[in-house]
Scaffold this motif. Structure first.
Motif, PDB file in Angstrom:
ATOM      1  N   TYR A  88     -18.803 156.026  30.144  1.00  0.00           N
ATOM      2  CA  TYR A  88     -18.951 154.879  29.036  1.00  0.00           C
ATOM      3  C   TYR A  88     -19.608 153.577  29.520  1.00  0.00           C
ATOM      4  O   TYR A  88     -19.248 152.673  28.619  1.00  0.00           O
ATOM      5  CB  TYR A  88     -17.579 154.683  28.627  1.00  0.00           C
ATOM      6  CG  TYR A  88     -17.002 156.008  27.707  1.00  0.00           C
ATOM      7  CD1 TYR A  88     -17.516 156.001  26.422  1.00  0.00           C
ATOM      8  CD2 TYR A  88     -16.411 157.138  28.307  1.00  0.00           C
ATOM      9  CE1 TYR A  88     -17.081 157.081  25.606  1.00  0.00           C
ATOM     10  CE2 TYR A  88     -16.072 158.089  27.630  1.00  0.00           C
ATOM     11  CZ  TYR A  88     -16.491 158.262  26.341  1.00  0.00           C
ATOM     12  OH  TYR A  88     -16.147 159.281  25.473  1.00  0.00           O
ATOM     13  N   ALA A  92     -21.821 151.254  27.364  1.00  0.00           N
ATOM     14  CA  ALA A  92     -21.302 150.942  25.920  1.00  0.00           C
ATOM     15  C   ALA A  92     -21.179 149.543  26.076  1.00  0.00           C
ATOM     16  O   ALA A  92     -21.118 148.846  25.181  1.00  0.00           O
ATOM     17  CB  ALA A  92     -20.401 151.694  25.507  1.00  0.00           C
ATOM     18  N   ILE A  93     -20.851 148.757  27.314  1.00  0.00           N
ATOM     19  CA  ILE A  93     -20.658 147.229  27.392  1.00  0.00           C
ATOM     20  C   ILE A  93     -21.756 146.451  27.429  1.00  0.00           C
ATOM     21  O   ILE A  93     -21.596 145.373  27.849  1.00  0.00           O
ATOM     22  CB  ILE A  93     -19.330 147.279  28.283  1.00  0.00           C
ATOM     23  CG1 ILE A  93     -19.705 147.367  29.626  1.00  0.00           C
ATOM     24  CG2 ILE A  93     -18.168 147.922  27.846  1.00  0.00           C
ATOM     25  CD1 ILE A  93     -18.669 146.822  30.989  1.00  0.00           C
ATOM     26  N   LYS A  99     -21.882 142.803  26.325  1.00  0.00           N
ATOM     27  CA  LYS A  99     -21.639 143.413  24.803  1.00  0.00           C
ATOM     28  C   LYS A  99     -20.357 143.574  24.797  1.00  0.00           C
ATOM     29  O   LYS A  99     -19.649 143.709  23.618  1.00  0.00           O
ATOM     30  CB  LYS A  99     -22.574 144.671  24.713  1.00  0.00           C
ATOM     31  CG  LYS A  99     -24.153 144.406  24.527  1.00  0.00           C
ATOM     32  CD  LYS A  99     -24.680 145.545  24.365  1.00  0.00           C
ATOM     33  CE  LYS A  99     -26.352 145.430  24.332  1.00  0.00           C
ATOM     34  NZ  LYS A  99     -26.895 146.790  24.107  1.00  0.00           N
ATOM     35  N   GLY A 100     -19.444 143.775  25.618  1.00  0.00           N
ATOM     36  CA  GLY A 100     -17.975 144.344  25.554  1.00  0.00           C
ATOM     37  C   GLY A 100     -17.361 144.403  26.709  1.00  0.00           C
ATOM     38  O   GLY A 100     -17.759 143.955  27.926  1.00  0.00           O
ATOM     39  N   LEU A 139     -14.604 147.258  29.170  1.00  0.00           N
ATOM     40  CA  LEU A 139     -13.682 148.574  29.383  1.00  0.00           C
ATOM     41  C   LEU A 139     -12.540 148.210  30.320  1.00  0.00           C
ATOM     42  O   LEU A 139     -12.863 147.334  31.236  1.00  0.00           O
ATOM     43  CB  LEU A 139     -14.393 149.556  29.696  1.00  0.00           C
ATOM     44  CG  LEU A 139     -15.311 149.754  31.175  1.00  0.00           C
ATOM     45  CD1 LEU A 139     -14.574 150.099  32.238  1.00  0.00           C
ATOM     46  CD2 LEU A 139     -16.311 150.741  30.788  1.00  0.00           C
ATOM     47  N   VAL A 143     -12.533 151.158  25.799  1.00  0.00           N
ATOM     48  CA  VAL A 143     -13.876 150.747  25.747  1.00  0.00           C
ATOM     49  C   VAL A 143     -14.168 149.985  24.398  1.00  0.00           C
ATOM     50  O   VAL A 143     -14.173 150.497  23.331  1.00  0.00           O
ATOM     51  CB  VAL A 143     -14.773 152.143  25.879  1.00  0.00           C
ATOM     52  CG1 VAL A 143     -16.254 151.588  25.969  1.00  0.00           C
ATOM     53  CG2 VAL A 143     -14.599 152.920  26.874  1.00  0.00           C
ATOM     54  N   ASN A 144     -14.523 148.605  24.772  1.00  0.00           N
ATOM     55  CA  ASN A 144     -14.810 147.921  23.828  1.00  0.00           C
ATOM     56  C   ASN A 144     -16.391 147.479  23.760  1.00  0.00           C
ATOM     57  O   ASN A 144     -16.933 147.115  24.691  1.00  0.00           O
ATOM     58  CB  ASN A 144     -14.175 146.583  23.738  1.00  0.00           C
ATOM     59  CG  ASN A 144     -14.268 145.605  22.322  1.00  0.00           C
ATOM     60  OD1 ASN A 144     -15.615 144.821  22.393  1.00  0.00           O
ATOM     61  ND2 ASN A 144     -13.606 145.302  21.508  1.00  0.00           N
ATOM     62  N   ASP A 145     -17.161 148.022  22.767  1.00  0.00           N
ATOM     63  CA  ASP A 145     -18.495 147.954  22.739  1.00  0.00           C
ATOM     64  C   ASP A 145     -19.114 146.547  21.992  1.00  0.00           C
ATOM     65  O   ASP A 145     -20.081 146.224  21.569  1.00  0.00           O
ATOM     66  CB  ASP A 145     -19.421 149.153  22.193  1.00  0.00           C
ATOM     67  CG  ASP A 145     -18.875 149.288  20.815  1.00  0.00           C
ATOM     68  OD1 ASP A 145     -18.246 148.632  20.112  1.00  0.00           O
ATOM     69  OD2 ASP A 145     -19.433 150.417  19.914  1.00  0.00           O
ATOM     70  N   THR A 204     -12.715 149.369  19.583  1.00  0.00           N
ATOM     71  CA  THR A 204     -12.447 149.839  20.787  1.00  0.00           C
ATOM     72  C   THR A 204     -12.116 151.062  20.630  1.00  0.00           C
ATOM     73  O   THR A 204     -11.122 151.665  19.719  1.00  0.00           O
ATOM     74  CB  THR A 204     -11.156 148.966  21.333  1.00  0.00           C
ATOM     75  OG1 THR A 204     -11.519 147.349  21.310  1.00  0.00           O
ATOM     76  CG2 THR A 204     -10.602 149.447  22.327  1.00  0.00           C
TER      77      THR A 204
END
Length: 335
Positions: A137, A140-141, A240-241, A243, A253-255, A259
């Motif tokens: 993941y 994603a950030i 972007k985010g 984790l 996971v915060n994108d 979350t």
């Protein structure tokens, strides 16, 4: 697919985890054991069904037709056994750390490459389900700018299970250091600099068991912590985010928009692992031994390159020895 024949070199504590992990994977046959103390090897042979026991490693290589050698000895024996495997053109798996000397690591790697013999390092932490899920993941950030990897080594009890560790001056540089630095490389790539501070919480050991390193890896500042009362955790902040792998092995996971929560506890307790070892190491660690073995077996069977070859692990060991230099000098070491 044919079963691969293998010999295990070393019948100490870790052989009681490594050999049954091979049995769990399947597709292999233990045909011989080596140990300096034959009586210890005979006990392990009876426990796991090995038909042959040797006190001379070269005699084993001469007499047995094996598809790979699994080196599970203490570290000082690693190089001589790896070079023997290269001499007899036998693919070899070696426990971490590769060696207590960087030049030795280079010799092992280069000798096996020159002989055309695969050399794998059994670096299993990246195969723990929580840490692999983090990798899955990470994209994603966005671009990771800040990271904190925190590992627990098990505290004073670990030194009773592995008393040799208590004699090492740079105990976690050499024991847990390869694990945490491999994770940092697995996530972010190669470091440009490292700075390390240590302290001691267990009075009867030679070295210092509390360890904090700061790595600069491209745009990422990565803090690596090792302690005896910590929970395994990972936090990574990107553009972007973010984790967070929390102490319950739940990944958040915060994108940047939402979350997502993922339970990474995808392992179970094997019937061959004792309650003591399961609680000491954790189910995620035991699972990673099986998964790492399975990955290396696939490489041996198909020729596909493994993740933790000695050439790759050499970069981890360069970080280990740079961490020792930083500890000695109190300075940042540029790589």
């Amino acid at each position: 697919m044919k079963r691969l024949r293998y010999a295990a070199f070393g019948t100490g504590y870790w052989s009681t985890l490594q050999i049954p992990a091979w049995n769990e994977v399947g597709g292999v046959e233990l045909v011989a054991l080596y140990n300096r103390t034959v009586a210890k090897a005979e006990k392990i042979a009876e426990r796991y069904g090995s038909p042959k026991v040797y006190s001379d490693p070269e005699e084993l290589f001469k007499n047995e037709q094996i598809d790979f050698a699994d080196i599970i000895t203490e570290v000082p024996a690693h190089e001589s056994l790896v070079l023997l495997a290269a001499k007899y053109k036998v693919p070899v798996i070696c426990q971490k750390p590769m060696s207590f000397d960087l030049e030795s690591c280079k010799r092992m790697t280069e000798t096996c490459e020159d002989a055309g013999v695969p050399l794998f390092i059994h670096e299993n932490y990246r195969w723990q389900p929580p840490f692999r899920t983090v990798k899955k993941y990470l994209g994603a950030i966005g671009i990771p700018y800040r990271a904190h990897i925190q590992l627990c080594y098990g505290g004073a009890e670990m030194f009773t299970v592995q008393p040799f560790l208590a004699t090492l001056k740079y105990v976690h540089h050499m024991d847990m250091g390869p694990h945490i630095f491999d994770l940092a490389r697995f996530y972010f790539g190669e470091a440009q600099s490292i700075y390390v501070q240590t302290s001691k919480s267990v009075p009867f050991i030679e070295g210092e068991d509390m360890f904090t390193a700061m790595l600069k890896i491209g745009p990422t500042i990565c803090i690596c912590d090792i302690g005896n009362n910590l929970e395994n955790r990972v936090f990574i902040e990107g553009d972007k985010g973010w984790l967070l792998l929390d102490k319950e092995n739940v990944l958040h996971v915060n994108d940047g928009t939402q979350t997502t929560v993922i339970d990474t506890k995808t392992w179970h307790k094997y019937d061959w692992i004792s309650d003591y070892d399961y609680n000491l190491h954790g189910g995620d660690c035991i699972q990673s031994i099986v998964s790492c073995n399975n990955h290396m077996l696939e490489s041996l069977s198909t020729g596909k390159e493994a993740e933790t070859t000695s050439r790759d692990n050499l970069q981890t060991m360069k970080l280990v020895f740079a961490s020792i230099e930083s500890t000695k000098t109190g300075q940042v070491v540029v790589l």
